[in-house]
Scaffold this active site. Structure first.
Site, PDB file in Angstrom:
ATOM      1  N   ARG A   1      30.822  44.238  23.149  1.00 27.98           N
ATOM      2  CA  ARG A   1      31.060  42.838  23.547  1.00 27.98           C
ATOM      3  C   ARG A   1      31.378  42.084  22.270  1.00 27.98           C
ATOM      4  NH1 ARG A   1      27.655  39.066  27.617  1.00 27.98           N
ATOM      5  NH2 ARG A   1      28.919  40.345  28.997  1.00 27.98           N
TER       6      ARG A   1
ATOM      7  N   HIS B   1      37.225  40.690  30.921  1.00 27.51           N
ATOM      8  CA  HIS B   1      35.892  41.212  31.267  1.00 27.51           C
ATOM      9  C   HIS B   1      36.099  42.270  32.364  1.00 27.51           C
ATOM     10  CE1 HIS B   1      31.706  41.591  31.398  1.00 27.51           C
ATOM     11  NE2 HIS B   1      31.321  40.396  31.805  1.00 27.51           N
TER      12      HIS B   1
ATOM     13  N   GLN C   1      33.230  43.516  34.688  1.00 22.02           N
ATOM     14  CA  GLN C   1      32.881  42.510  35.693  1.00 22.02           C
ATOM     15  C   GLN C   1      33.847  42.576  36.875  1.00 22.02           C
ATOM     16  OE1 GLN C   1      30.241  40.022  35.467  1.00 22.02           O
ATOM     17  NE2 GLN C   1      30.776  39.936  37.622  1.00 22.02           N
TER      18      GLN C   1
ATOM     19  N   ASP D   1      32.632  30.379  37.515  1.00 22.60           N
ATOM     20  CA  ASP D   1      32.112  30.877  36.235  1.00 22.60           C
ATOM     21  C   ASP D   1      31.630  29.649  35.456  1.00 22.60           C
ATOM     22  OD1 ASP D   1      31.523  32.331  33.931  1.00 22.60           O
ATOM     23  OD2 ASP D   1      33.608  32.720  33.374  1.00 22.60           O
TER      24      ASP D   1
ATOM     25  N   CYS E   1      30.122  35.371  38.234  1.00 18.90           N
ATOM     26  CA  CYS E   1      29.776  36.503  37.361  1.00 18.90           C
ATOM     27  C   CYS E   1      28.381  36.355  36.776  1.00 18.90           C
ATOM     28  CB  CYS E   1      30.809  36.633  36.245  1.00 18.90           C
ATOM     29  SG  CYS E   1      31.047  35.095  35.336  1.00 18.90           S
TER      30      CYS E   1
ATOM     31  N   ARG F   1      27.343  45.799  38.967  1.00 15.39           N
ATOM     32  CA  ARG F   1      27.757  46.008  37.572  1.00 15.39           C
ATOM     33  C   ARG F   1      27.390  47.429  37.137  1.00 15.39           C
ATOM     34  NH1 ARG F   1      28.564  41.948  33.967  1.00 15.39           N
ATOM     35  NH2 ARG F   1      29.203  43.724  32.698  1.00 15.39           N
TER      36      ARG F   1
HETATM   37  N1   CP Z   1      28.266  38.636  33.819  1.00 14.96           N
HETATM   38  C1   CP Z   1      27.844  39.047  32.607  1.00 14.96           C
HETATM   39  O1   CP Z   1      28.566  39.711  31.850  1.00 14.96           O
HETATM   40  O2   CP Z   1      26.566  38.699  32.312  1.00 14.96           O
HETATM   41  P1   CP Z   1      25.893  38.822  30.879  1.00 14.96           P
HETATM   42  O3   CP Z   1      26.597  37.886  29.964  1.00 14.96           O
HETATM   43  O4   CP Z   1      24.449  38.456  31.096  1.00 14.96           O
HETATM   44  O5   CP Z   1      26.034  40.243  30.405  1.00 14.96           O
HETATM   45  N1  NVA Z   2      33.414  33.174  30.749  1.00 12.25           N
HETATM   46  C1  NVA Z   2      32.052  33.542  30.453  1.00 12.25           C
HETATM   47  C2  NVA Z   2      31.693  34.815  31.144  1.00 12.25           C
HETATM   48  C3  NVA Z   2      30.252  35.247  30.990  1.00 12.25           C
HETATM   49  C4  NVA Z   2      29.960  36.560  31.657  1.00 12.25           C
HETATM   50  C5  NVA Z   2      31.865  33.657  28.949  1.00 12.25           C
HETATM   51  O1  NVA Z   2      32.769  34.177  28.279  1.00 12.25           O
HETATM   52  O2  NVA Z   2      30.824  33.227  28.437  1.00 12.25           O
END
Ligand code: CP
Ligand code: NVA
Length: 302
Positions: A101, A128, A131, A222, A261, A289
């Site tokens: 990430r 993502h 997701q 989101d 998400c 997930r």
């Molecule tokens: N939806 C998602 O990726 O959640 P986290 O940021 O908690 O991993």
């Molecule tokens: N758009 C959000 C998604 C989190 C899972 C972010 O990037 O923080």
């Protein structure tokens, strides 16, 4: 040759359908897959916080008989301590896959070029994909067929939206992104999704008017402030308040289900009561997930 999962945009509908089928089989009969990653180690490096992604990968890998090493690059700033190419090449000396990430998609591209093992995108600024796979798995569990469904994303156009657009286009799902002015999805990604959609019959749209979501089967929300965005909440609220996903918007559009998400912010981008309602698919998405990612891991590490 190793296969990465950075975006899904170059995967075929058949390849994604195979992942969805495998995820459903894994969810139905988990014992059949308990040795799928036997003896394998996966490194998961996080430059940003995570609840769902971190825990679902860790527990999911354990369920497949593998082992996950968590690398906290928030506290220890591993990315930037040396060249990203060296970080990735070193990790690949020991690990069978790298989950990452990161802030910038380019870090994943460097990882992909420098690591001899599969690299899986666990969220970046642009995509993502894990997701999106979990989300279309959730829809596949609730509808007889995905093709022809309409999903309307309401909010800030970024990583999650892009992955929903691309995978929707590949699977023949119409995806409508409704965002405030100045918060549209990336033009290049929109065009890629639209050209895929022309072949699969999926309608891919970017709009600012909430009426574009009329007739959608599902609304998707989101956060209004993504990780790393330092804009003040008061400023964001002024822009995004009309785009809140609540019971009134569900009624106006006629949508049956709501998705998010998560992390969700109750009574900001989505009403708390809607999260808790029968229309909410949020916990099913969260559970999926793990199954979606396990299907990805088993496929890339076969
Ligand atoms: N939806 C998602 O990726 O959640 P986290 O940021 O908690 O991993
Ligand atoms: N758009 C959000 C998604 C989190 C899972 C972010 O990037 O923080």
């Amino acid at each position: 040759m190793k296969q990465d999962l950075l975006t899904f945009k170059d995967w075929s509908a058949q390849q994604i359908s195979d992942l969805l089928s495998l995820a459903i089989k894994m969810k139905t009969t988990p014992a059949d897959y308990q040795d799928s990653l036997k003896g394998k180690s996966v490194v998961a490096l996080f430059e940003k916080p995570s609840l769902r992604t971190r825990v679902s990968f860790d527990i999911g890998i354990h369920k497949l008989g593998g082992h996950m090493v968590y690398l906290d690059s928030q506290a220890n700033k591993l990315v930037g301590r040396e060249d990203a190419s060296d970080t990735a090449a070193n990790l690949a000396c020991w690990a069978d896959a790298i989950v990452a990430r990161v802030y910038s998609h380019s870090t994943l591209e460097t990882f992909s070029q420098s690591a001899k093992v599969p690299v899986i995108n666990a969220l970046c600024d642009k995509y993502h994909p894990c997701q999106a796979l979990a989300d279309y798995l959730t829809l596949a569990e609730n509808y007889e067929q995905l093709q022809g469904l309409t999903l309307a994303y309401i909010g800030d156009g970024n990583n999650v939206t892009h992955s929903l657009l691309l995978m929707g286009a590949i699977l023949g799902v119409n995806v409508i992104s409704v965002t405030p002015l100045g918060h549209e999805v990336d033009e290049e990604i929109l065009q890629i999704a639209q050209s895929i959609g022309e072949k699969t019959g999926a309608k891919i749209v970017q709009d600012h008017d909430l009426r574009a979501a009329k007739g959608a089967d599902v609304l998707y929300a989101d956060t209004w402030i993504s990780m790393g965005d330092t804009t003040a909440l008061d400023q964001i609220k002024q822009i995004f308040d009309p785009y809140k996903v609540d019971e009134a918007l569900m009624a106006m559009t006629g949508a049956k289900y709501v998705m998010h998400c998560q992390p969700a912010h109750r009574d900001l981008e989505i009403s708390g009561s809607l999260i808790d309602s029968d229309q909410s698919l949020l916990m099913q998405q969260a559970e999926n997930r793990m199954w979606a990612q396990n299907a990805i891991l088993a496929t890339l590490l076969k």
